[in-house]
Write an enzyme that holds these catalytic residues in place. Structure first.
Site, mmCIF file in Angstrom:
data_model
loop_
_atom_site.group_PDB
_atom_site.id
_atom_site.type_symbol
_atom_site.label_atom_id
_atom_site.label_comp_id
_atom_site.label_asym_id
_atom_site.label_seq_id
_atom_site.Cartn_x
_atom_site.Cartn_y
_atom_site.Cartn_z
ATOM 1 N N HIS A 21 106.100 53.615 72.259
ATOM 2 C CA HIS A 21 106.607 52.267 72.515
ATOM 3 C C HIS A 21 105.459 51.278 72.421
ATOM 4 O O HIS A 21 104.339 51.597 72.826
ATOM 5 C CB HIS A 21 107.256 52.177 73.904
ATOM 6 C CG HIS A 21 108.159 50.999 74.039
ATOM 7 N ND1 HIS A 21 107.702 49.750 74.362
ATOM 8 C CD2 HIS A 21 109.487 50.888 73.828
ATOM 9 C CE1 HIS A 21 108.722 48.918 74.366
ATOM 10 N NE2 HIS A 21 109.815 49.568 74.044
ATOM 11 N N ASP A 49 115.703 55.419 73.014
ATOM 12 C CA ASP A 49 116.458 55.953 71.880
ATOM 13 C C ASP A 49 116.514 57.474 71.837
ATOM 14 O O ASP A 49 117.393 58.033 71.173
ATOM 15 C CB ASP A 49 115.849 55.444 70.562
ATOM 16 C CG ASP A 49 116.354 54.061 70.199
ATOM 17 O OD1 ASP A 49 117.402 53.671 70.724
ATOM 18 O OD2 ASP A 49 115.686 53.380 69.402
HETATM 19 N N1 ACO Z 1 105.428 59.872 66.428
HETATM 20 C C1 ACO Z 1 104.203 60.203 65.995
HETATM 21 N N2 ACO Z 1 103.160 59.383 66.103
HETATM 22 C C2 ACO Z 1 103.360 58.188 66.670
HETATM 23 C C3 ACO Z 1 104.613 57.781 67.146
HETATM 24 C C4 ACO Z 1 105.670 58.677 67.004
HETATM 25 N N3 ACO Z 1 106.901 58.364 67.430
HETATM 26 N N4 ACO Z 1 104.514 56.553 67.683
HETATM 27 C C5 ACO Z 1 103.242 56.178 67.539
HETATM 28 N N5 ACO Z 1 102.546 57.175 66.916
HETATM 29 C C6 ACO Z 1 101.130 57.166 66.599
HETATM 30 C C7 ACO Z 1 100.885 56.463 65.263
HETATM 31 O O1 ACO Z 1 100.948 57.327 64.174
HETATM 32 C C8 ACO Z 1 99.502 55.899 65.475
HETATM 33 O O2 ACO Z 1 98.576 56.941 65.288
HETATM 34 P P1 ACO Z 1 97.167 56.664 64.586
HETATM 35 O O3 ACO Z 1 96.469 55.670 65.467
HETATM 36 O O4 ACO Z 1 96.527 58.001 64.560
HETATM 37 O O5 ACO Z 1 97.491 56.096 63.247
HETATM 38 C C9 ACO Z 1 99.489 55.547 66.968
HETATM 39 O O6 ACO Z 1 100.451 56.385 67.578
HETATM 40 C C10 ACO Z 1 99.849 54.096 67.213
HETATM 41 O O7 ACO Z 1 101.049 53.792 66.508
HETATM 42 P P2 ACO Z 1 101.544 52.305 66.222
HETATM 43 O O8 ACO Z 1 102.663 52.351 65.251
HETATM 44 O O9 ACO Z 1 100.378 51.438 65.897
HETATM 45 O O10 ACO Z 1 102.040 51.906 67.669
HETATM 46 P P3 ACO Z 1 102.986 50.720 67.968
HETATM 47 O O11 ACO Z 1 102.769 50.338 69.351
HETATM 48 O O12 ACO Z 1 102.848 49.672 66.936
HETATM 49 O O13 ACO Z 1 104.392 51.418 67.718
HETATM 50 C C11 ACO Z 1 106.551 52.208 67.765
HETATM 51 C C12 ACO Z 1 105.452 51.464 68.542
HETATM 52 C C13 ACO Z 1 106.839 51.452 66.465
HETATM 53 C C14 ACO Z 1 107.800 52.225 68.629
HETATM 54 C C15 ACO Z 1 106.075 53.634 67.441
HETATM 55 O O14 ACO Z 1 105.777 54.323 68.631
HETATM 56 C C16 ACO Z 1 107.104 54.412 66.607
HETATM 57 O O15 ACO Z 1 107.103 54.307 65.383
HETATM 58 N N6 ACO Z 1 107.987 55.197 67.286
HETATM 59 C C17 ACO Z 1 109.056 55.893 66.591
HETATM 60 C C18 ACO Z 1 110.228 54.959 66.364
HETATM 61 C C19 ACO Z 1 110.995 54.668 67.627
HETATM 62 O O16 ACO Z 1 111.246 55.567 68.422
HETATM 63 N N7 ACO Z 1 111.382 53.415 67.794
HETATM 64 C C20 ACO Z 1 112.189 52.988 68.942
HETATM 65 C C21 ACO Z 1 111.420 51.973 69.730
HETATM 66 S S1 ACO Z 1 112.172 51.658 71.316
HETATM 67 C C22 ACO Z 1 113.645 50.886 70.992
HETATM 68 O O17 ACO Z 1 113.870 50.270 69.981
HETATM 69 C C23 ACO Z 1 114.685 51.084 72.063
#
Ligand code: ACO
Length: 393
Positions: free
Chosen positions: A279, A330
């Site tokens: 998140h 989710d």
């Molecule tokens: N699975 C694997 N790795 C992840 C995940 C995940 N679900 N989420 C974050 N990471 C990792 C990224 O690969 C990144 O790694 P790195 O630094 O080695 O490249 C690091 O964690 C940071 O990721 P960001 O995308 O920069 O984090 P951000 O805070 O921008 O992302 C997000 C938040 C978009 C929700 C992300 O966690 C994600 O893509 N999750 C999966 C999609 C999801 O579940 N979305 C629902 C959100 S909640 C809602 O809408 C109710």
């Protein structure tokens, strides 16, 4: 209603500081872009409040209509006001013939989120308050949207399967009526209660991508429906609302608890994103997760099918251990909806049916003290080039 002042004054200050340090907040992470009195996200203590009320109390004691009233009007309703509000919502459930005609003409393969964008666009053209931006007119438009979106979702579902839709039942609550319109029979109390609690949890979440999109659109003084269409488009993406559908597809692919560990480890090796985890704001825990996790577990027990919950728990442990990431709302809502017999392509549309309450509250807050949202970008392209006529290139 206390309506927040959206001021970009201190955003300007922040941008100035950041450009001096040559730092850019990618994805606007951590940037405060305005003020709002709708929702408080306390990431330190992993707590979430709608208009000052904890979502834990609301999910336990309230109902979706009451939460919608709270978000729209800023206060919990008295009995009489809630009754009137529920009646208005029930009366507005039917959708105009024009909308059904367009839905019938769409390909059965049309993504239900695209259907919602189209349908909300048509609703705007027939809304008697479309051209008014008065607060009372906006409340009426908001009520119509909250009431009609569930009907659009289920009407389209039936049309796309070659069936006639089930007419809304005005005597049922919004959650009960949704399941009734979907399945053609009244749900058991535990089923509607599970859906209702999930709707309460999904209703509002500060400046998430879809809400921000809605606020950007209406900050140009465009209409409420345009803001909602933009929000639906933003929610559709798998990094936002689309994650609940992808999470269930993952559970189905894993199929058995014994396969979960190797599947997830392999996915992580391939650097795949695990949908329903992580998140932008909550780094320790999503406060909505324990509530939806309990619902998913209870539905598994009721259905004598704990497989999806077992797989989910294995994934949760591995992702925590390997990546330090936690489930967001989710993740467990996917198995909860699956156990409620809801088709997967409707999971994100259900998120719309709930979050539209938060969106309309933000749209009205934006109108109340508007300033055009127009940030800046640091230019990285070529500079001051001489134009070369096409025949000389
Ligand atoms: N699975 C694997 N790795 C992840 C995940 C995940 N679900 N989420 C974050 N990471 C990792 C990224 O690969 C990144 O790694 P790195 O630094 O080695 O490249 C690091 O964690 C940071 O990721 P960001 O995308 O920069 O984090 P951000 O805070 O921008 O992302 C997000 C938040 C978009 C929700 C992300 O966690 C994600 O893509 N999750 C999966 C999609 C999801 O579940 N979305 C629902 C959100 S909640 C809602 O809408 C109710």
């Amino acid at each position: 209603m206390h309506l927040a002042k959206l001021s970009l004054a201190h955003v300007k200050k922040k941008v100035t500081i950041m450009s001096a340090e040559q730092k850019i907040a990618a994805g606007l992470a951590g940037i405060i872009t305005g003020r709002s009195s709708i929702c408080e996200v306390d990431e330190e203590n992993c707590e979430l409040y709608y208009r000052g009320y904890s979502i834990l109390d609301l999910a336990e004691h309230s109902n979706f209509e009451e939460v919608a009233y709270l978000l729209l009007k800023g206060e919990l309703p008295e009995k009489k006001n809630l009754g009137e509000f529920q009646n208005k919502l029930s009366e507005e459930r039917e959708i105009p013939h024009k909308v059904d005609e367009v839905l019938k003409g769409l390909s059965a393969k049309t993504d239900p989120m695209d259907v919602l964008k189209i349908a909300v666009g048509i609703l705007h053209t027939v809304d008697p308050d479309a051209s008014s931006n008065e607060e009372e007119a906006n409340i009426r438009k908001a009520i119509r949207l909250i009431a009609k979106i569930p009907t659009i979702i289920t009407d389209n579902f039936h049309f796309s399967h070659g069936n006639e839709p089930v007419k809304p039942n005005p005597h049922l609550s919004l959650a009960e009526n949704f399941l009734y319109m979907l399945k053609g029979k009244e749900p058991e109390a535990f089923e509607s209660s599970a859906l209702e609690k999930s709707l309460i949890l999904y209703a509002e979440h500060e400046l998430n991508a879809s809400t921000f999109a809605a606020r950007v659109v209406v900050s140009t003084l465009s209409d409420m429906h345009s803001g909602i269409i933009a929000a639906i488009g933003a929610l559709k993406g798998p990094l936002h609302g689309g994650a609940n559908e992808r999470a269930m597809e993952m559970l189905l692919e894993i199929e058995e608890p014994e396969k979960a560990e190797s599947w997830i480890k392999d996915a992580l090796l391939q650097k795949k994103r695990i949908m329903g985890f992580g998140h932008r704001v909550y780094k320790k825990m999503d406060p909505r997760n324990p509530v939806i996790k309990k619902i998913s577990k209870e539905l598994g027990a009721r259905n004598e099918n704990s497989k999806w919950f077992e797989i989910s728990e294995i994934i949760e442990k591995i992702i925590d251990r390997e990546k330090g990431l936690h489930p967001n709302l989710d993740f467990y809502s996917s198995s909860a909806y699956y156990l409620l017999g809801i088709p997967i392509p409707l999971y994100t549309p259900i998120f719309v049916a709930s979050r539209v309450t938060g969106w309309v509250a933000h749209v009205m807050e934006q109108y109340c003290d508007n300033r055009l949202i127009r940030p800046r970008a640091e230019y990285t392209g070529e500079k001051k080039r001489e134009y070369v006529p096409i025949e000389d290139r």
